[in-house]
Design an enzyme around this catalytic site. Structure first.
Site, PDB file in Angstrom:
ATOM      1  N   SER A 165    -112.584 -26.693  39.811  1.00  0.00           N
ATOM      2  CA  SER A 165    -113.483 -26.521  38.673  1.00  0.00           C
ATOM      3  C   SER A 165    -114.378 -25.305  38.879  1.00  0.00           C
ATOM      4  O   SER A 165    -114.740 -24.966  40.021  1.00  0.00           O
ATOM      5  CB  SER A 165    -114.358 -27.774  38.571  1.00  0.00           C
ATOM      6  OG  SER A 165    -115.474 -27.543  37.745  1.00  0.00           O
ATOM      7  N   TYR A 172    -119.955 -34.981  42.425  1.00  0.00           N
ATOM      8  CA  TYR A 172    -118.684 -34.602  41.786  1.00  0.00           C
ATOM      9  C   TYR A 172    -118.326 -33.161  42.163  1.00  0.00           C
ATOM     10  O   TYR A 172    -117.209 -32.865  42.580  1.00  0.00           O
ATOM     11  CB  TYR A 172    -118.795 -34.743  40.263  1.00  0.00           C
ATOM     12  CG  TYR A 172    -117.763 -33.944  39.517  1.00  0.00           C
ATOM     13  CD1 TYR A 172    -116.467 -34.420  39.363  1.00  0.00           C
ATOM     14  CD2 TYR A 172    -118.071 -32.678  38.999  1.00  0.00           C
ATOM     15  CE1 TYR A 172    -115.509 -33.664  38.716  1.00  0.00           C
ATOM     16  CE2 TYR A 172    -117.125 -31.915  38.350  1.00  0.00           C
ATOM     17  CZ  TYR A 172    -115.841 -32.404  38.203  1.00  0.00           C
ATOM     18  OH  TYR A 172    -114.893 -31.640  37.575  1.00  0.00           O
ATOM     19  N   LYS A 204    -115.051 -31.386  44.539  1.00  0.00           N
ATOM     20  CA  LYS A 204    -114.164 -30.258  44.211  1.00  0.00           C
ATOM     21  C   LYS A 204    -114.264 -29.196  45.306  1.00  0.00           C
ATOM     22  O   LYS A 204    -113.263 -28.655  45.780  1.00  0.00           O
ATOM     23  CB  LYS A 204    -114.539 -29.653  42.850  1.00  0.00           C
ATOM     24  CG  LYS A 204    -114.324 -30.586  41.670  1.00  0.00           C
ATOM     25  CD  LYS A 204    -112.859 -30.893  41.468  1.00  0.00           C
ATOM     26  CE  LYS A 204    -112.602 -31.856  40.333  1.00  0.00           C
ATOM     27  NZ  LYS A 204    -111.243 -32.406  40.348  1.00  0.00           N
ATOM     28  N   TYR A 235    -110.766 -24.674  36.718  1.00  0.00           N
ATOM     29  CA  TYR A 235    -110.831 -24.786  35.260  1.00  0.00           C
ATOM     30  C   TYR A 235    -112.219 -24.465  34.777  1.00  0.00           C
ATOM     31  O   TYR A 235    -113.215 -24.906  35.351  1.00  0.00           O
ATOM     32  CB  TYR A 235    -110.553 -26.215  34.773  1.00  0.00           C
ATOM     33  CG  TYR A 235    -109.350 -26.909  35.334  1.00  0.00           C
ATOM     34  CD1 TYR A 235    -108.221 -26.211  35.741  1.00  0.00           C
ATOM     35  CD2 TYR A 235    -109.343 -28.296  35.422  1.00  0.00           C
ATOM     36  CE1 TYR A 235    -107.119 -26.893  36.230  1.00  0.00           C
ATOM     37  CE2 TYR A 235    -108.249 -28.975  35.911  1.00  0.00           C
ATOM     38  CZ  TYR A 235    -107.138 -28.268  36.321  1.00  0.00           C
ATOM     39  OH  TYR A 235    -106.064 -28.955  36.802  1.00  0.00           O
ATOM     40  N   PRO A 277    -130.740 -31.545  33.430  1.00  0.00           N
ATOM     41  CA  PRO A 277    -130.859 -31.075  34.819  1.00  0.00           C
ATOM     42  C   PRO A 277    -129.501 -30.691  35.399  1.00  0.00           C
ATOM     43  O   PRO A 277    -128.504 -31.371  35.162  1.00  0.00           O
ATOM     44  CB  PRO A 277    -131.428 -32.290  35.575  1.00  0.00           C
ATOM     45  CG  PRO A 277    -132.012 -33.179  34.539  1.00  0.00           C
ATOM     46  CD  PRO A 277    -131.265 -32.923  33.268  1.00  0.00           C
TER      47      PRO A 277
END
Ligand code: UFG
Length: 351
Positions: A137, A162, A166, A190, A306
């Protein structure tokens, strides 16, 4: 060099293949003649997508699809699938993806996203399969120092678990290649995937209140939500709202097919941005979607969310020069296809 194989002789195992990006990629692969095995636990997807995929690709391509409802973390189940199908390539989509939720559930995010990747690559190694494409990402770039972002732009510390998953999985796969140069790793970063299959048969089907802008806009357009909440209009951008590089999910899907073709017969680690190179603001998205659905979409301005960056968009020249891939769809196409999906499937796959 890894072995070069023709598409019809290539079995691609796709984790998370029932999800939004996964399902569109599976259509692209089947259309190009690949054999596809989907492994998905359906924790955030519907089994109904299988019929949609088969309808879109038609026979005989549909016969090349096999689906297993299984968790990639289930080592025994995964090993059995590898024994049975002997895939030579893997595309790894499966993972939790809600940024906000990852902040409140770090253990679940690290255990699932990193744990399943470790299980996957271990089972791959045991079966002599060392080619993997990973769903990374633009989040790994954090708040950019300059735009557009190239693959050489620095990775920044993530702002949520998260994003760290990645970031770390990119590192894990890179280390794998350092330890064993037979590995063939493609990291696809992406930008913001939106849109839906032009047939209206497949699209994004978020559970609960959408976290991302376009699904929220689409649900507002259909009357499920009262108004879009614009997170901040005081950014240093032309209209004050956040700017992102939105990319049609079908372009993203063809990017994976291009990566598969490009990596055929190679080894190494390569990173590619997948975006359009164009930045679009939140207000521009609302305007384009209003045009697509034929009525004004109401919005209110809220404070900034945020962790959001002001702007990002990609330099995609590396993917063009090396893989011959370029995005074809523009924002109008993306909004038209999102609306087509949303208006024909107001309750997603379960409707
Ligand atoms: N936004 C709104 N209202 C909403 C939702 C989003 O105004 O209800 C704004 C955001 O502030 C941002 C833009 O719309 O400016 C896009 O937000 P999204 O949530 O759709 O996408 P993000 O860019 O925040 O997130 C995406 C991916 C993540 C990834 C992240 C960073 O969804 O997986 O990019 O690259 F981590």
């Amino acid at each position: 060099m890894s072995e070069k194989i023709a598409p019809q002789d290539t079995c691609v195992l796709v984790t998370g293949g029932a999800g939004f990006i996964g399902s569109h990629t599976v259509v692209e692969l089947l259309t190009r003649g690949y054999q596809v095995v989907i492994v998905d636990d359906l924790s955030n997807a519907s089994a109904k997508v299988m019929d949609r995929i088969k309808t879109i690709v038609g026979e005989p391509a549909a016969a090349n699809l096999t689906f297993y409802e299984a968790d990639v973390n289930d080592r025994a189940a995964l090993a059995k699938i590898f024994d049975e199908h002997r895939p030579s390539r893997v595309i790894h989509f499966a993972g939790y993806k809600a940024v906000g939720e990852s902040v409140s559930k770090p253990i679940e995010y690290y255990a699932n996203n990193i744990g399943n990747t470790l299980t996957l690559v271990d089972v791959m190694r045991e079966h002599g399969c060392k080619s993997i494409i990973f769903s990374s990402s633009a989040t790994v770039y954090g708040d950019p120092d300059s735009l557009p972002l190239t693959e050489e732009s620095p990775k920044k510390p993530a702002t949520n678990p998260y994003g760290w998953t990645k970031w770390m999985i990119e590192q894990i796969l890179t280390d794998l290649h350092t330890a064993d140069p037979e590995w063939n790793v493609v990291l696809l970063r992406y930008f913001n995937p939106i849109g839906a299959h032009p047939s209206g048969l497949m699209g994004e089907d978020p559970k609960g209140i959408p976290n991302n802008l376009v699904p929220y806009v689409a649900q507002t357009a259909i009357g499920k939500r009262d108004a879009v909440h614009v997170f901040g209009d005081d950014y240093d951008t032309p209209d004050g709202t956040g700017v992102r590089d939105y990319i049609h999910v079908c372009d993203l899907a063809s990017g994976h097919a291009a990566a598969l073709a490009w990596m055929n017969g190679r080894t190494g680690v390569e990173v590619f941005n997948l975006g359009t190179g164009t930045g679009t603001s939140v207000l521009e998205i609302i305007k384009a979607f209003s045009k697509a659905c034929g009525h004004e979409i109401p919005y209110v301005v809220d404070p900034r969310r945020p962790g959001d960056v002001t702007a990002n968009y990609a330099d995609c020249s590396k993917a063009r020069d090396l893989m011959g891939w370029e995005a074809k769809f523009n924002i109008e196409d993306m909004c038209r296809d999102s609306w087509n999906w949303q208006s024909h499937n107001p309750d997603g796959y379960e409707g």
